[in-house]
Scaffold this active site. Structure first.
Site, mmCIF file in Angstrom:
data_model
loop_
_atom_site.group_PDB
_atom_site.id
_atom_site.type_symbol
_atom_site.label_atom_id
_atom_site.label_comp_id
_atom_site.label_asym_id
_atom_site.label_seq_id
_atom_site.Cartn_x
_atom_site.Cartn_y
_atom_site.Cartn_z
ATOM 1 N NE ARG A 61 -11.775 14.839 -1.406
ATOM 2 C CZ ARG A 61 -11.971 13.521 -1.344
ATOM 3 N NH1 ARG A 61 -11.519 12.742 -2.283
ATOM 4 N NH2 ARG A 61 -12.642 13.003 -0.325
ATOM 5 N NE ARG B 53 -16.984 5.209 4.870
ATOM 6 C CZ ARG B 53 -16.690 6.115 3.938
ATOM 7 N NH1 ARG B 53 -17.400 6.195 2.834
ATOM 8 N NH2 ARG B 53 -15.709 6.954 4.136
ATOM 9 N NE ARG C 81 -13.500 12.225 5.309
ATOM 10 C CZ ARG C 81 -14.103 11.049 5.466
ATOM 11 N NH1 ARG C 81 -14.373 10.585 6.669
ATOM 12 N NH2 ARG C 81 -14.445 10.357 4.424
ATOM 13 C CE LYS D 40 -16.611 11.100 -3.634
ATOM 14 N NZ LYS D 40 -17.124 11.387 -2.268
ATOM 15 N NE ARG E 51 -12.227 6.150 4.852
ATOM 16 C CZ ARG E 51 -12.580 6.885 3.793
ATOM 17 N NH1 ARG E 51 -13.234 6.310 2.795
ATOM 18 N NH2 ARG E 51 -12.292 8.158 3.736
HETATM 19 P P1 AMP Z 1 -12.049 9.581 0.284
HETATM 20 O O1 AMP Z 1 -11.827 8.122 0.452
HETATM 21 O O2 AMP Z 1 -12.325 9.966 -1.151
HETATM 22 O O3 AMP Z 1 -13.081 10.144 1.239
HETATM 23 O O4 AMP Z 1 -10.657 10.295 0.652
HETATM 24 C C1 AMP Z 1 -10.107 10.204 1.942
HETATM 25 C C2 AMP Z 1 -9.084 11.310 2.162
HETATM 26 O O5 AMP Z 1 -8.026 11.200 1.194
HETATM 27 C C3 AMP Z 1 -9.609 12.719 1.987
HETATM 28 O O6 AMP Z 1 -10.250 13.201 3.160
HETATM 29 C C4 AMP Z 1 -8.325 13.475 1.662
HETATM 30 O O7 AMP Z 1 -7.545 13.687 2.824
HETATM 31 C C5 AMP Z 1 -7.565 12.481 0.797
HETATM 32 N N1 AMP Z 1 -7.890 12.659 -0.655
HETATM 33 C C6 AMP Z 1 -8.532 11.778 -1.474
HETATM 34 N N2 AMP Z 1 -8.642 12.270 -2.715
HETATM 35 C C7 AMP Z 1 -8.075 13.494 -2.693
HETATM 36 C C8 AMP Z 1 -7.892 14.525 -3.661
HETATM 37 N N3 AMP Z 1 -8.342 14.388 -4.916
HETATM 38 N N4 AMP Z 1 -7.280 15.655 -3.267
HETATM 39 C C9 AMP Z 1 -6.824 15.821 -2.010
HETATM 40 N N5 AMP Z 1 -6.965 14.905 -1.042
HETATM 41 C C10 AMP Z 1 -7.585 13.742 -1.382
#
Ligand code: AMP
Length: 215
Positions: free
Chosen positions: A88, A127, A172, A13, A161
């Site tokens: 989400r 990654r 996740r 994404k 990360r």
């Molecule tokens: P991502 O980079 O999109 O994989 O997001 C990393 C982490 O940020 C996720 O595992 C969540 O802990 C938090 N996070 C990101 N976007 C959201 C969201 N829309 N709602 C809740 N937690 C989020």
């Protein structure tokens, strides 16, 4: 246009959203990136969010909704945006619909990117990211030129990360299945959903994404 990219962690994404938004002159709104930025600046929001993120859990809906509501009002987002990582949950999707409606706008399309779980785990554990520009590399399939530094910031060491550890990646993916995947049906029922296979080359996926978004 207002575009949502939906899909499990590691499906692409961020990478695809960045390219699509760049091509069209839209803002890329990545909630994960916004939270990581808040963590690196040690803001109260960042410190609070880190607790959930480190465990692969979601940050509370009200926090995320407030953040995205504000961000989508910034000047660069008024001409269009790509949302990466939001919504989400169903309450986040409902809030997004409501606050766009208040502004006389609506979502144009929701693209669900798909890939098998084994592929996602493989990608996430390989990654590496540039802490300056957030460009993402893959140690196996798309390494940087020297494998250690960012191609665009040759002085900067790539890092992994904190939530890309095997155990957190599994959590996740479970959280995605339970809390986020219901959004696929939610948007299908509203006639907004397009599905795009997230495997294949970056160019293949980009081409399919552009076709799905249209316009
Ligand atoms: P991502 O980079 O999109 O994989 O997001 C990393 C982490 O940020 C996720 O595992 C969540 O802990 C938090 N996070 C990101 N976007 C959201 C969201 N829309 N709602 C809740 N937690 C989020």
């Amino acid at each position: 246009m207002q575009v949502v990219l939906l899909g499990p962690p590691g499906v692409g994404k961020g990478t695809q959203g960045r390219r699509l938004a760049g091509d069209r002159g839209w803002a890329l709104i990545s909630t994960g990136e916004m939270l990581r930025d808040a963590i690196s600046r040690a803001t109260p929001l960042g410190m609070e969010a880190k607790k959930q993120m480190d465990h692969g859990l979601l940050v509370p809906d009200d926090v995320m909704i407030g953040l995205v509501r504000e961000r989508t009002l910034e000047a660069d987002a008024l001409g269009g945006f790509v949302l990466d990582g939001f919504p989400r949950t169903v309450p986040q999707a409902d809030a997004l619909e409501a606050f766009l409606q208040e502004r006389g706008r609506k979502l144009s399309v929701v693209v669900a990117l798909t890939a098998p779980d084994e592929e996602l785990v493989r990608r996430l554990s390989a990654r590496w990211e540039c802490p300056v520009c957030r460009r993402v590399y893959n140690a196996m399939s798309a390494p940087s030129k020297d494998g250690r530094h960012c191609d665009d910031h040759p002085e900067t060491l790539l890092h992994q990360r904190d939530d890309d550890t095997v155990q957190t990646v599994k959590r996740r993916l479970e959280v995605y299945q339970k809390q986020t995947s219901p959004l696929v049906d939610h948007y299908r029922k509203r006639g907004l959903l397009k599905e795009v296979t997230g495997t294949g080359t970056l160019d293949d996926v980009h081409g399919a994404l552009v076709a799905a978004v249209g316009g």
